[in-house]
Design a protein around this motif. Structure first.
Motif, short mmCIF file in Angstrom:
data_model
loop_
_atom_site.label_atom_id
_atom_site.label_comp_id
_atom_site.label_asym_id
_atom_site.label_seq_id
_atom_site.Cartn_x
_atom_site.Cartn_y
_atom_site.Cartn_z
N MET A 98 0.89 -1.12 0.03
CA MET A 98 -0.11 0.03 -0.17
C MET A 98 0.72 1.29 0.03
O MET A 98 1.98 1.21 0.79
CB MET A 98 -0.75 -0.14 1.22
CG MET A 98 -2.00 1.18 1.19
SD MET A 98 -3.20 0.92 2.74
CE MET A 98 -4.34 1.64 2.00
N ALA A 99 0.32 2.32 -0.71
CA ALA A 99 1.21 3.51 -0.65
C ALA A 99 1.28 4.21 0.59
O ALA A 99 0.14 4.24 1.11
CB ALA A 99 0.62 4.44 -1.95
N GLU A 100 2.19 4.90 0.75
CA GLU A 100 2.28 5.76 1.82
C GLU A 100 1.47 6.84 1.88
O GLU A 100 1.21 7.56 0.89
CB GLU A 100 3.73 6.39 2.14
CG GLU A 100 4.97 5.38 2.41
CD GLU A 100 6.08 6.08 2.69
OE1 GLU A 100 6.19 7.19 3.34
OE2 GLU A 100 7.37 5.39 2.44
N ARG A 101 0.73 7.33 2.99
CA ARG A 101 -0.22 8.34 2.94
C ARG A 101 0.10 9.32 4.03
O ARG A 101 0.80 8.95 5.09
CB ARG A 101 -1.55 7.87 3.03
CG ARG A 101 -2.04 6.88 2.09
CD ARG A 101 -3.44 6.84 1.73
NE ARG A 101 -3.70 6.07 0.62
CZ ARG A 101 -4.05 6.52 -0.43
NH1 ARG A 101 -4.23 7.87 -0.61
NH2 ARG A 101 -4.36 5.73 -1.32
N SER A 102 -0.16 10.60 3.92
CA SER A 102 -0.25 11.62 4.88
C SER A 102 -1.37 12.14 4.96
O SER A 102 -2.40 12.46 4.29
CB SER A 102 0.83 12.49 4.33
OG SER A 102 0.81 13.85 5.10
#
Length: 86
Positions: free
Chosen positions: A1-5
């Motif tokens: 899963m892509a990193e998120r902010s």
């Protein structure tokens, strides 16, 4: 899963309502739509700033014309446009 902010954004109630309606109509999440909008805005602003930097570099390199020459061109075009017989 892509990193998120995670960020928090405060909007006017009507903007929030519009976002909710669009999310429902497109079957997308409000987060998805907000992220898309932010990405498009950033791309446009980055391009705008890059264009300004290019133009400033051109001026620094001696490219361009003086404001007096620009005014002369404008006046010539206005005369040509309005002094022509109908």
């Amino acid at each position: 899963m892509a990193e998120r902010s995670v960020i928090s954004v405060h909007t006017k109630p009507d903007v929030s309502e519009r976002l909710s309606r669009l999310a429902s109509a497109t079957q997308r999440s409000k987060s998805f739509l907000a992220n898309e909008a932010i990405e498009r805005y950033l791309a446009a602003e980055e391009q705008f700033l890059a264009t300004i930097e290019q133009r400033v570099a051109g001026i620094d390199a001696g490219e361009g014309i003086s404001s007096a020459a620009l005014l002369d061109r404008f006046e010539d075009r206005m005369k040509a446009k309005f002094d022509q017989p109908s």
